[in-house]
Design a protein around this motif. Structure first.
Motif: not given
Length: 988
Positions: A259-266
């Protein structure tokens, strides 16, 4: 907004449990709002046929099933009231809708009413903007818009032309502002233009596509940052190996929690787009070609992103639609850059100009154009007869033409089997419309006191007349039989034009309905034409012609507006030679040249070479050196080391030029005309050397046009072009030929301080002015490489008999004229409309009794003494299913185009419809799905940079129609659309 900076999302893990994702969709002021717009781009034919795409068959080519998309979307939307989806192509939606139960239909109506499911663009297809004619674009848009209105009481708000290969000015103002759209979105603009617009935050603009209407027909228009796909790494189709994006894995008890990685990518992707976009709103197009066949996989991931992004708090993510996005852009009160002219030509990278498709599949292009004109005339005749709901009617042809104007159909960028499918649909539609025309003409012709209304007479038509094949005219008249020809004029003014038909008898004469012999001419049918006829009749019809005509019979026909005239062809004995038969011969001159031309216009040829040398008009006093030549460009095959780009169905990339000896062309000059008609036969293009070839013609004069020339926009407005120049950015030239090509649907012209050279065309082609004084048209293409844009086939068309094939042969025409400066528009506009709407010719035979005494020999659809003004055309006259009539008038001239005809003009409806009493006239939007007054009331007003209303000339339009006088006023370039209701008056 200010430049957005990137920070990091830190999420604290908690115990795994059921998560109800918060997808509440609201706008948050002061934050960057990321509008997620779920969509599926569904071509109505490309790699598979329209039906294969709908049903999901032939999946070895492409795994695509639009039926599955729509089936999947409904439960996905029902699962969460915040979810949204947009759907575009009505050809698919209507197929699906008609198969649904009342329960599903009721559910879908609620989804549309709530705004969860939005039908945008709304045409039958997403039409092309380079090779489609504006009348076809109007018809296919109307077909979709009226259906949506009837079924759902909805008027689409948004233009969504995300895949066409460049964008026309006509799209902006006619199919934007004039259909009542609030915005228009698209993806494909030149890579150099896109780079500059990103730097300047000018991807979104106010587009003023019309010089005549200016800000009164402007629209908010947005080009996407890259394509119409999601940002990289945000694709969620099941089993799509080409786009394998990580899902949001939010179960802490499982591996790969991210989740942290994907939200930062978003956030990073949003920052990237925000930094090239004005205001605190950006749009993500969440979908691409034929996606959402398993809609839950997309929505589940978007649910998670919305939930976690909003929980993070840096940005706000929401389900949205282009309508919502447009409204918040409007509410921002931002001043937007102004865009004029168009987005042609389009290149997606260096050496890759998508200007080849302007000409690709020229036979399909002319077939679409011919069927378009036939559909216009057939609807008029259907109106005079009365629409038959049970058939035959023109509906099938309407559907076929609409589908054929898709941006991978008339463009010529589809696979070969799909091109065959488009042509088959046109043929089926034509066959039914042909019966409508035959019954209508028979009914009108029999409408006399002796016979009454009926269909006793059987009329025949000749759809293969372009290859000299017309069985109805190839009858033996030596035994006393007469051939009856009825000539219908679909235009609103009286026409005098030449009819040419193949005949087998030499001693024939032409008579009008009053018994007066008409001047005629017998012309030899060339051997090459006979060969083309024989081969293609066998290939297309599966039969060999029973006869071989030796001659063309040409005669001049005078036909009233929206009416017909009758001519009789009969034989005579050779000793009774007719006094009005003209056998015109060329005149040899002492200087070694030949003079050709029976009227004011003379063409001078070099006697030894047969090449055109000079154009002389004794009426206009124009005398100009003219040369006409043919050559081919070698199609570049690409090089894996230097540049792999090849010339193909989309891309034009020439590699050298080679002259062609032009044997197979015919140049005609008519007695009463002041233009040149050039008929050409190109093909089969030789292929034995394994070299792709792109055949062009060049017309060369001494005019000094200083790099400037003009091409039409979708057959409507003319736009100034300057060689090696773009108004919106500093052009880096890497393809000096292909990068200067533009689409032509009506014509191209250039001018200097004295004269204008104009060329008009019979179909969509590509063209340019690559040298001063010269115009160039591309006529045919045959290539050996695919250009790597997805179609996966070389453009190598063939015509086969059994298993023996030869390359495609093209028969076509173009028309040229030279006028004094400022006088060319009159010919381009008036004759251009006659090219689009040729006379419709039907045949029957007369045995014994005098045909004209038992039938109506001349029909006037309008009041007998009435003609429309020269600057107005009727582009739609159609009885609708409810008995009302759809009626469109088009002013043919732009502001300032002609000193006499670029003026307000008027049409008297009482004289257009003399046999019916008009009960009510309602003006509507262009697509006839809402009243014009309501459309204008809802129109959004946008602020623009560095401009005020005082700087713009006052725009003039025709006013409301007085219900007593029933006179329609039209300003230059105005198209006015009406729904008319009648009380029938039966003529005495």
């Amino acid at each position: 907004m200010n430049r957005v900076e990137l920070s990091t999302f830190v999420f604290q893990c908690t115990e795994s449990k059921y998560i109800k994702y918060n997808t509440t969709s609201t706008i948050v002021p002061g934050k960057l709002n990321v509008h997620l717009v779920p969509h599926s781009h569904d071509d109505v034919g490309w790699l598979k046929t329209i039906d294969q795409y709908y049903l999901g068959t032939n999946n070895t080519i492409q795994g695509a099933c639009v039926q599955a998309v729509l089936d999947s979307i409904v439960p996905a939307l029902l699962a969460d009231k915040n979810r949204k989806f947009i759907f575009v192509e009505q050809a698919f939606f209507q197929r699906w809708w008609n198969e649904q139960s009342e329960e599903i239909q009721s559910t879908v109506k609620k989804l549309i009413s709530s705004g969860q499911l939005e039908l945008i663009n709304g045409g039958y297809c997403m039409h092309d903007e380079a090779t489609s004619h504006y009348i076809d674009m109007i018809d296919q848009t109307t077909l979709g818009h009226r259906y949506i209105k009837e079924q759902f009481n909805v008027t689409p708000r948004i233009g969504w032309q995300i895949d066409p290969f460049g964008h026309s000015a006509v799209q902006a103002y006619l199919f934007g502002a004039e259909v009542g759209f609030d915005s228009l979105f698209f993806a494909r603009i030149d890579y150099q233009d896109r780079a500059k617009r990103k730097n300047e935050k000018s991807l979104e603009v106010i587009w003023r596509g019309s010089k005549s209407f200016g800000s009164s027909a402007q629209i908010f228009a947005g080009a996407f940052p890259e394509n119409y796909e999601p940002p990289s790494n945000f694709y969620f189709e099941v089993n799509d190996d080409s786009h394998d994006s990580p899902i949001v894995q939010d179960n802490i008890n499982l591996f790969d929690y991210n989740v942290p990685q994907r939200i930062n990518e978003f956030v990073a992707a949003a920052v990237k787009q925000a930094n090239i976009t004005r205001t605190n709103h950006i749009m993500w197009t969440m979908g691409t070609d034929f996606k959402y066949q398993y809609a839950h996989t997309w929505f589940k991931q978007m649910d998670k992103f919305i939930h976690y992004v909003n929980q993070d708090g840096r940005f706000n993510a929401l389900y949205s639609t282009p309508s919502i996005y447009t409204d918040v852009k409007h509410a921002a009160k931002e001043a937007w850059p102004i865009k004029t002219d168009d987005y042609f030509p389009y290149a997606d990278r260096e050496h890759a100009y998508w200007t080849g498709f302007f000409t690709s599949r020229p036979a399909l292009k002319v077939y679409v154009r011919v069927m378009s004109a036939y559909y216009l005339a057939a609807r008029q005749l259907e109106f005079f007869k009365g629409r038959n709901k049970s058939g035959p009617n023109t509906d099938s042809l309407a559907d076929a033409i609409a589908i054929a104007n898709h941006h991978d159909a008339v463009t010529g960028t589809e696979k070969q089997h799909v091109a065959y499918d488009y042509a088959l649909r046109l043929a089926i539609g034509y066959k039914e419309a042909e019966n409508v025309v035959a019954e209508s003409l028979a009914g009108i012709a029999n409408l006399t006191s002796k016979t009454g209304w009926g269909f006793q007479t059987k009329f025949h038509q000749c759809p293969l007349l372009n290859i000299s094949y017309c069985p109805p005219s190839e009858v033996d008249l030596s035994n006393g039989k007469n051939l009856v020809i009825v000539v219908y004029n679909p235009l609103g003014w009286t026409r005098n034009d030449v009819i040419r038909i193949p005949v087998i008898n030499e001693n024939v004469a032409v008579w009008d309905s009053s018994g007066k012999e008409v001047e005629s001419q017998l012309l030899p049918l060339l051997d090459v034409s006979v060969g083309v006829r024989k081969y293609h009749v066998k290939a297309y019809l599966g039969i060999s012609p029973k006869t071989t005509p030796s001659f063309w019979l040409a005669f001049s026909a005078t036909v009233p507006p929206l009416g017909f005239s009758t001519y009789i062809i009969s034989s005579f004995k050779s000793e009774d030679a007719t006094s009005v038969r003209q056998d015109y011969k060329s005149e040899s001159r002492k200087d070694g040249t030949i003079q050709v031309g029976p009227g004011k216009l003379k063409l001078i040829y070099y006697e030894n070479q047969g090449n055109l040398a000079q154009y002389i008009n004794s009426k206009s006093l124009v005398k100009e050196s003219v040369q006409q030549s043919y050559l081919y460009y070698r199609g570049d095959e690409g090089d894996q080391i230097v540049n792999p780009q090849a010339s193909g169905a989309y891309v034009f990339r020439p590699n050298g030029t080679y002259p062609i000896k032009s044997d197979n062309k015919i140049t005609r000059v008519y007695k009463e005309k002041e233009h040149v008609e050039v008929e050409f036969l190109v093909g089969p293009i030789p292929f034995g050397d394994k070299i792709g070839k792109e055949v062009v013609t060049q017309i060369t004069t001494t005019l000094k046009n200083n790099k400037t020339f003009y091409t039409d926009s979708s057959g409507r407005d003319f736009i100034e072009r300057i060689r090696d120049y773009r108004k919106d950015w500093d052009l880096e030239i890497n393809e000096p030929i292909a990068g200067n090509y533009y689409p032509i649907n009506l014509g191209i012209y250039l001018k200097d301080n004295s004269n204008e050279l104009s060329v008009l065309v019979d179909r969509s082609v590509g063209g340019s002015s690559l040298r001063d004084g010269q115009l160039e048209l591309m006529l045919h293409r045959r290539l050996i490489r695919d250009d790597s844009r997805g179609v996966g086939e070389a453009l190598n068309e063939a015509v086969c008999i059994s298993k023996k094939c030869r390359g495609l042969t093209i028969v076509g025409k173009y028309y040229l004229r030279i006028d004094p400066l400022g006088e060319g528009a009159r010919w381009r506009r008036s004759f251009g409309q006659e090219i689009y709407s040729p006379l419709l010719v039907a045949f029957t035979e007369q045995d014994g009794l005098d045909w004209t005494k038992l039938h109506l020999p001349t029909f006037h659809g309008m009041a007998p003494s009435y003609n429309l003004p020269e600057n107005v055309a009727i582009i739609t006259l159609q009885e609708l299913e409810d008995g009302k009539v759809l009626f469109r008038l088009a002013h043919l001239y732009e502001v300032g185009e002609d000193k006499d005809l670029s003026v307000m003009t008027s049409v008297e409806l009482k004289k257009v419809f003399p046999y019916k009493k008009i009960r009510k006239v309602t003006e509507t939007s262009l697509s006839a799905n809402q009243e014009r007054t309501e459309m204008e009331r809802k129109r959004l007003v946008w602020k623009v940079e560095g401009s005020s209303e005082e700087e713009e000339p006052k725009v003039v339009r025709g006013g409301p129609v007085d219900p007593a006088k029933l006179v329609v006023n039209l300003a230059p370039m105005e198209i006015r659309t009406f729904i008319i209701e009648f009380n029938l008056i039966v003529p005495n």
